[in-house]
Scaffold this active site. Sequence first.
Site, PDB file in Angstrom:
ATOM      1  N   LYS A 151       0.533  -1.219   0.162  1.00  0.00           N
ATOM      2  CA  LYS A 151      -0.357  -0.325  -0.270  1.00  0.00           C
ATOM      3  C   LYS A 151       0.786   1.540   0.019  1.00  0.00           C
ATOM      4  CE  LYS A 151      -2.642  -1.267   3.496  1.00  0.00           C
ATOM      5  NZ  LYS A 151      -3.802  -1.275   4.793  1.00  0.00           N
TER       6      LYS A 151
ATOM      7  N   GLU B  40      -4.686  -3.327  10.918  1.00  0.00           N
ATOM      8  CA  GLU B  40      -5.399  -2.122  11.472  1.00  0.00           C
ATOM      9  C   GLU B  40      -5.506  -1.649  12.131  1.00  0.00           C
ATOM     10  OE1 GLU B  40      -6.066   1.234   8.827  1.00  0.00           O
ATOM     11  OE2 GLU B  40      -4.083  -0.391   7.931  1.00  0.00           O
TER      12      GLU B  40
END
Length: 380
Positions: free
Chosen positions: A142, A244
């Site tokens: 990412k 996350e």
Amino acid sequence: MQVADVRFGERGTSYLYGVDCVDPIVEAVTRLAEGAESVVFVVDRQVLAHAEPVLAGLGRRMAVHRFVLDAAERRKRLSVVEAILEYAVDRGADRRSLVVAMGGGLTGNVAGLAAALLFRGIRLVHLPTTPVAAFDSVLSQKQAVNLSAGKNLGGTYLPPSLIGCDLTWLTSIPRGDLLTGVAEMAKNVLAMVPHEESTFLRAVAGLEHRPVDSFMALCRLGIEAKLPMLVRDPRERGEAVIFEYGHTVGHALEIVTDGDFSHGEAIAWGMLVAAEASAMLGYLDRAEVDRHHRLLARLRLPPSGARLGPVDRTVLRTVLRGDNKRGYLACDAEEIPMVLLAAPGVPVTQASGQPLSAVPEKIVLAAYDRVAEGRGRSDA
């Protein structure tokens, strides 16, 4: 020097890490760049002293164009990516060129996004110089920057072609920054590998007197915690969303405080809020909320809201509603997508297996208040 095989699905990347290993890292970058005429070297101004030997080694083999970045959170924007792209093209970069990112996670992200966009994607090399980057953020495809509405809302995917870290680079980080940087490893312990808690605590205890040994242990912990999921979920949209944990409120605090909170410090606060919300919803035992506090206290993170200061609740609510995980599951306007825990290493999952929950906004804010006011621990 250690060499780890980092795999994003079927694609493999070598991660070279060790002590006083600049020369083999330079050799590895040189082999990767064979046939290229130039390297675009994006470097954080704060680590130029570490970069000089790397720049000198590469400069003996090819043209190296140095783009110096002031790595502040407010600079994690598309405007900086555009500046890197213009700089690269102006100096003759082509499809065979490499982008080398040397610095922390922010440097890696802006350089990574530039590499993904330049000629629709050229090769990227990460040379992390902070704990957050070395142990966590480079272990991802990412690449993203912030928009005014929130963290990492503009980005894409590009796997690094090589990662290299001389762990002595990390020894120049101030101790306070080291401890907040190690918060991402605390996240790995709490959310993914709770059986490694003793390894983590020994590494933290050794940071002052045996920092390099501790960095070796923490680097292995970061790689071993993330690699199994990156193989199965290389774009981090399914089970790897567990990475996350703590990032919903953590990212919001980074935005609301305009970067005054370091990433690691913000994520630590975010984990405390996530644990509190998990307990308020009946998923997590209070004893495990206490475990969060004890573990993070070993990093000398503040147990109350004194360090945080006043936060505009309206702004916080707005940023939370713009969290970039919202599209992963259906959420009402007043629900926030969060990773919650039922136990250490056991996320609350949907039928799809995705570790996300739609949490009522009032629960998130109430959990935040409890943590900020120092009411989260059962012995408080």
